[in-house]
Motif scaffolding. Structure first.
Motif, PDB file in Angstrom:
ATOM      1  N   ILE A 176      10.466   4.919  -0.003  1.00 39.55           N
ATOM      2  CA  ILE A 176      11.203   4.637   1.232  1.00 39.55           C
ATOM      3  C   ILE A 176      12.075   3.398   1.022  1.00 39.55           C
ATOM      4  O   ILE A 176      11.587   2.368   0.542  1.00 39.55           O
ATOM      5  CB  ILE A 176      10.234   4.366   2.405  1.00 39.55           C
ATOM      6  N   GLU A 177      13.337   3.535   1.350  1.00 38.25           N
ATOM      7  CA  GLU A 177      14.237   2.388   1.185  1.00 38.25           C
ATOM      8  C   GLU A 177      14.836   2.032   2.537  1.00 38.25           C
ATOM      9  O   GLU A 177      15.252   2.921   3.290  1.00 38.25           O
ATOM     10  CB  GLU A 177      15.336   2.784   0.199  1.00 38.25           C
ATOM     11  N   ASP A 178      14.837   0.749   2.797  1.00 34.12           N
ATOM     12  CA  ASP A 178      15.433   0.275   4.044  1.00 34.12           C
ATOM     13  C   ASP A 178      16.937   0.118   3.806  1.00 34.12           C
ATOM     14  O   ASP A 178      17.360  -0.751   3.037  1.00 34.12           O
ATOM     15  CB  ASP A 178      14.795  -1.083   4.398  1.00 34.12           C
ATOM     16  N   ILE A 179      17.744   0.985   4.429  1.00 32.70           N
ATOM     17  CA  ILE A 179      19.188   0.922   4.176  1.00 32.70           C
ATOM     18  C   ILE A 179      19.946   0.399   5.409  1.00 32.70           C
ATOM     19  O   ILE A 179      21.152   0.601   5.521  1.00 32.70           O
ATOM     20  CB  ILE A 179      19.758   2.289   3.720  1.00 32.70           C
ATOM     21  N   THR A 180      19.201  -0.261   6.297  1.00 36.54           N
ATOM     22  CA  THR A 180      19.837  -0.758   7.520  1.00 36.54           C
ATOM     23  C   THR A 180      21.014  -1.684   7.186  1.00 36.54           C
ATOM     24  O   THR A 180      22.123  -1.511   7.697  1.00 36.54           O
ATOM     25  CB  THR A 180      18.806  -1.528   8.385  1.00 36.54           C
ATOM     26  N   HIS A 216       6.402  -3.838  14.726  1.00 34.07           N
ATOM     27  CA  HIS A 216       6.530  -5.123  13.986  1.00 34.07           C
ATOM     28  C   HIS A 216       7.943  -5.419  13.472  1.00 34.07           C
ATOM     29  O   HIS A 216       8.327  -6.573  13.389  1.00 34.07           O
ATOM     30  CB  HIS A 216       5.584  -5.224  12.773  1.00 34.07           C
ATOM     31  N   ILE A 217       8.700  -4.405  13.054  1.00 29.01           N
ATOM     32  CA  ILE A 217       9.977  -4.724  12.383  1.00 29.01           C
ATOM     33  C   ILE A 217      11.203  -4.247  13.165  1.00 29.01           C
ATOM     34  O   ILE A 217      12.335  -4.541  12.792  1.00 29.01           O
ATOM     35  CB  ILE A 217      10.019  -4.167  10.943  1.00 29.01           C
ATOM     36  N   GLY A 218      10.981  -3.502  14.224  1.00 30.08           N
ATOM     37  CA  GLY A 218      12.087  -3.097  15.089  1.00 30.08           C
ATOM     38  C   GLY A 218      12.891  -1.931  14.554  1.00 30.08           C
ATOM     39  O   GLY A 218      12.438  -1.186  13.683  1.00 30.08           O
ATOM     40  N   ASP A 241       2.734  -2.967  -2.695  1.00 22.62           N
ATOM     41  CA  ASP A 241       2.881  -4.232  -1.936  1.00 22.62           C
ATOM     42  C   ASP A 241       4.153  -4.226  -1.099  1.00 22.62           C
ATOM     43  O   ASP A 241       4.175  -4.739   0.016  1.00 22.62           O
ATOM     44  CB  ASP A 241       2.939  -5.421  -2.912  1.00 22.62           C
ATOM     45  N   HIS A 242       5.208  -3.665  -1.685  1.00 21.88           N
ATOM     46  CA  HIS A 242       6.482  -3.676  -0.983  1.00 21.88           C
ATOM     47  C   HIS A 242       6.391  -2.925   0.341  1.00 21.88           C
ATOM     48  O   HIS A 242       6.988  -3.327   1.341  1.00 21.88           O
ATOM     49  CB  HIS A 242       7.579  -3.071  -1.869  1.00 21.88           C
ATOM     50  N   PHE A 243       5.609  -1.852   0.359  1.00 20.73           N
ATOM     51  CA  PHE A 243       5.407  -1.090   1.592  1.00 20.73           C
ATOM     52  C   PHE A 243       4.733  -1.986   2.638  1.00 20.73           C
ATOM     53  O   PHE A 243       5.164  -2.055   3.792  1.00 20.73           O
ATOM     54  CB  PHE A 243       4.535   0.144   1.311  1.00 20.73           C
ATOM     55  N   LEU A 244       3.661  -2.677   2.196  1.00 20.05           N
ATOM     56  CA  LEU A 244       2.910  -3.519   3.141  1.00 20.05           C
ATOM     57  C   LEU A 244       3.811  -4.609   3.716  1.00 20.05           C
ATOM     58  O   LEU A 244       3.785  -4.884   4.918  1.00 20.05           O
ATOM     59  CB  LEU A 244       1.702  -4.152   2.444  1.00 20.05           C
ATOM     60  N   LYS A 245       4.640  -5.194   2.814  1.00 18.73           N
ATOM     61  CA  LYS A 245       5.528  -6.278   3.269  1.00 18.73           C
ATOM     62  C   LYS A 245       6.606  -5.728   4.194  1.00 18.73           C
ATOM     63  O   LYS A 245       6.898  -6.314   5.241  1.00 18.73           O
ATOM     64  CB  LYS A 245       6.188  -6.940   2.054  1.00 18.73           C
ATOM     65  N   THR A 246       7.213  -4.619   3.807  1.00 19.14           N
ATOM     66  CA  THR A 246       8.326  -4.069   4.597  1.00 19.14           C
ATOM     67  C   THR A 246       7.883  -3.708   6.007  1.00 19.14           C
ATOM     68  O   THR A 246       8.563  -4.028   6.985  1.00 19.14           O
ATOM     69  CB  THR A 246       8.911  -2.812   3.909  1.00 19.14           C
ATOM     70  N   PHE A 247       6.727  -3.037   6.094  1.00 24.98           N
ATOM     71  CA  PHE A 247       6.320  -2.549   7.417  1.00 24.98           C
ATOM     72  C   PHE A 247       5.342  -3.500   8.126  1.00 24.98           C
ATOM     73  O   PHE A 247       4.845  -3.183   9.206  1.00 24.98           O
ATOM     74  CB  PHE A 247       5.720  -1.140   7.292  1.00 24.98           C
ATOM     75  N   LYS A 248       5.095  -4.651   7.445  1.00 25.81           N
ATOM     76  CA  LYS A 248       4.192  -5.663   7.995  1.00 25.81           C
ATOM     77  C   LYS A 248       2.865  -5.041   8.453  1.00 25.81           C
ATOM     78  O   LYS A 248       2.454  -5.154   9.615  1.00 25.81           O
ATOM     79  CB  LYS A 248       4.864  -6.408   9.161  1.00 25.81           C
ATOM     80  N   VAL A 249       2.233  -4.335   7.510  1.00 32.76           N
ATOM     81  CA  VAL A 249       0.942  -3.704   7.807  1.00 32.76           C
ATOM     82  C   VAL A 249      -0.054  -4.080   6.711  1.00 32.76           C
ATOM     83  O   VAL A 249       0.328  -4.667   5.693  1.00 32.76           O
ATOM     84  CB  VAL A 249       1.061  -2.162   7.871  1.00 32.76           C
ATOM     85  N   THR A 250      -1.328  -3.735   6.928  1.00 30.19           N
ATOM     86  CA  THR A 250      -2.355  -4.028   5.924  1.00 30.19           C
ATOM     87  C   THR A 250      -2.782  -2.713   5.281  1.00 30.19           C
ATOM     88  O   THR A 250      -2.485  -1.634   5.792  1.00 30.19           O
ATOM     89  CB  THR A 250      -3.598  -4.667   6.581  1.00 30.19           C
TER      90      THR A 250
END
Ligand code: ADP
Length: 518
Positions: free
Chosen positions: A278-282, A251-253, A195-204
């Motif tokens: 995959i971790e978003d470390i921005t 979607h997320i820039g 789920d976290h992947f779908l939410k992070t990358f705003k995909v289905t």
């Protein structure tokens, strides 16, 4: 064969008594129990039994003759084999069953009973012959086998259940972790994402499942270097660690992601799959950048007034009137010393921020490596009475490097060797030439470092837990040393065991062609 006498038959007029006795002896010699029942009499009683039947049943002939066979089952009447026997007797047919019987002493035995009708000329059943064998051992083996099979089956059911549970458990972890996870098949097609992947990358799910990893989004993972690493996971089992991807994602820039990938296998379920986390470390990187900026600004801001203070103290030291007390002079000297110490700390912090921004400048020049080491050691030795530094070996080489930075590294390693070995005064420096490198090592007999910290101590601000209070320091010296050596094309490493001291070594390339011309 009409009437009974003591469990034997009367002799008919056609057989001689000898023949008959021979027949009876033969029957008694059999190891199978043999009985005859008279079907014409009420309740089909036993009219003959041989010796083996007495042995098998434990009853005496006198207790057997005249009874229906059922006494052998005692109270254990609820056996489907009894029904089979009844049917066979009723229909005058052969029948073979394994039936539970009981000896006179009550012990159970399995009787393999073969019943066969004896018919007269008109086809009417007059008698039944029963041949019995004690098959308890075979039956027990069969039962044990069945029991084992049952146990095995039960175990399989339990194992399947626990596998299912662990799969559910894994699935729940996968769904709750705060990292984006992708599972790939060996062809790099997406099998599942959390789920976290779908939410992070705003995909289905439809955007991802079954797709090739490299086709996801706008091709964000289609990076040659990453591809190469991922493709070597299954053949070599080497994971991909901390691979950074900075990309303008749909979607997320623009984001900075860090990837870790491993081969995964669930025994009996699947193998050869790849799990990518995959971790978003921005944001984290941004915070680190601000911290570095702050450090850089703070150290610059501190350095300016400190330089002025240092200058003023030096002026004061020169202007001290002769009548001033020694105590005053000593205080002034100490002030100068502490200002120097503070200056060094600030210089180190400035080094860190310079390294962070890639602004470290190297002024390379050719210098005599052994001489530089000797001078650095002498300077440190002059400042310490507690330790004795010895130098072994020579390289007899000149190196093309930034001498002041290399001396800074040597000083740092020597200071650590002294600082972290307060109770062992021997420090040994080794110099050598290895292939087309010079090698410097410093060995102490101090507290040593745990294997798990060997890499971490070269991270900035990392200090091994237990020494925090005992020894002063900021945990940046080795980080700076490592960066300096790397910038020169060399390597810095440690060999150490807790309680057995540490050896820190670095190499520097000679910048000369190799003997083989490379
Ligand atoms: P600092 O000494 O200021 O903590 P360094 O970067 O030089 O920073 O060292 C990082 C950490 O590595 C130290 O805090 C210490 O835990 C460990 N360390 C470095 N040198 C040694 C040594 N010679 N023996 C044992 N531990 C050491």
């Amino acid at each position: 064969m009409d009437s009974l006498q003591n469990g034997t038959f009367n002799i008919s007029h056609e057989t001689t008594k000898e023949d008959f006795n021979l027949l009876l002896q033969a029957l008694d010699a059999s190891i199978s129990g043999i009985i005859l029942t008279d079907n014409r009499l009420p309740d089909n009683p036993i009219i003959y039994c041989n010796k083996a039947f007495e042995t098998i049943s434990g009853y005496d002939r006198s207790e057997i003759i005249g009874h229906n066979c059922r006494f052998l089952q005692k109270e254990d009447r609820d056996q489907k084999e009894r029904q089979l026997l009844r049917e066979a007797i009723k229909n005058g047919e052969n029948c073979i069953v394994d039936i539970r019987n009981y000896r006179k002493d009550g012990t159970l035995f399995y009787n393999e009973l073969y019943m066969s009708p004896i018919k007269d000329e008109s086809g009417k059943v007059g008698y039944f012959i029963g041949v019995q064998n004690d098959v308890t051992l075979r039956k027990k083996a069969e039962l044990d086998l069945r029991q084992q099979q049952d146990v095995m089956e039960k175990r399989i059911v339990e194992r399947t259940k626990s596998l299912k549970e662990s799969e559910d458990y894994l699935a729940s972890i996968v769904q709750t972790v705060r990292e984006s996870l992708i599972v790939l098949d060996p062809e790099f097609k997406v099998l599942s994402v959390n789920d976290h992947f779908l939410k992070t990358f705003k995909v289905t799910i439809e955007d991802t499942q079954g797709k090739l990893l490299y086709d996801l989004g706008n091709g964000q993972w289609n990076i040659a270097a990453l591809k190469e690493l991922l493709e070597s996971i299954l053949p070599t089992n080497n994971p991909v660690e901390e691979f950074e991807v900075e990309h303008d994602f749909p979607h997320i820039g623009k984001k900075l992601m860090v990837l870790n990938a491993h081969r995964i296998e669930l025994e009996g379920q699947y193998k050869d799959r790849i799990l990518i986390a995959i971790e978003d470390i921005t944001d984290r990187r941004e915070i680190e950048r601000r911290k570095d900026d702050f450090l850089s600004i703070a150290s610059h801001e501190l350095k300016t007034p400190l330089t002025t203070i240092k200058g003023l103290v030096q002026v004061m030291q020169r202007m001290v009137p002769p009548e001033v007390s020694d105590k005053f002079k000593a205080i002034l000297d100490k002030t100068g010393m502490y200002i120097d110490r503070l200056n060094n700390l600030i210089a180190e912090l400035l080094d860190v921020s310079r390294i962070q921004t890639g602004n470290i400048e190297l002024h390379k020049d050719s210098f005599d490596f052994d001489k530089a080491v000797h001078e650095a050691v002498e300077a440190i030795q002059a400042a310490t009475k507690s330790h004795n530094i010895q130098i072994t070996g020579t390289s007899n080489e000149k190196v093309l490097a930034d001498e002041s930075h290399i001396v800074q590294v040597i000083n740092n390693l020597l200071s650590n060797a002294i600082k972290y070995a307060p109770d062992h005064k021997e420090v040994i420096v080794y110099i050598s030439r290895v292939s087309n490198y010079v090698k410097f090592s410093v060995k102490d007999q101090g507290m040593g470092i745990k294997q798990e910290d060997h890499k971490k101590i070269f991270d900035r601000f990392y200090r091994v837990g237990e020494i925090q209070q005992r020894f002063p320091g900021m945990g940046i010296g080795l980080y700076i040393c490592d960066q300096i050596i790397k910038n020169h094309g060399g390597t810095l490493w440690v060999e150490s065991e807790p309680g057995k001291g540490s050896t820190f070594s670095f190499t520097l390339p000679l910048n000369k062609p190799q003997p083989d011309g490379n």
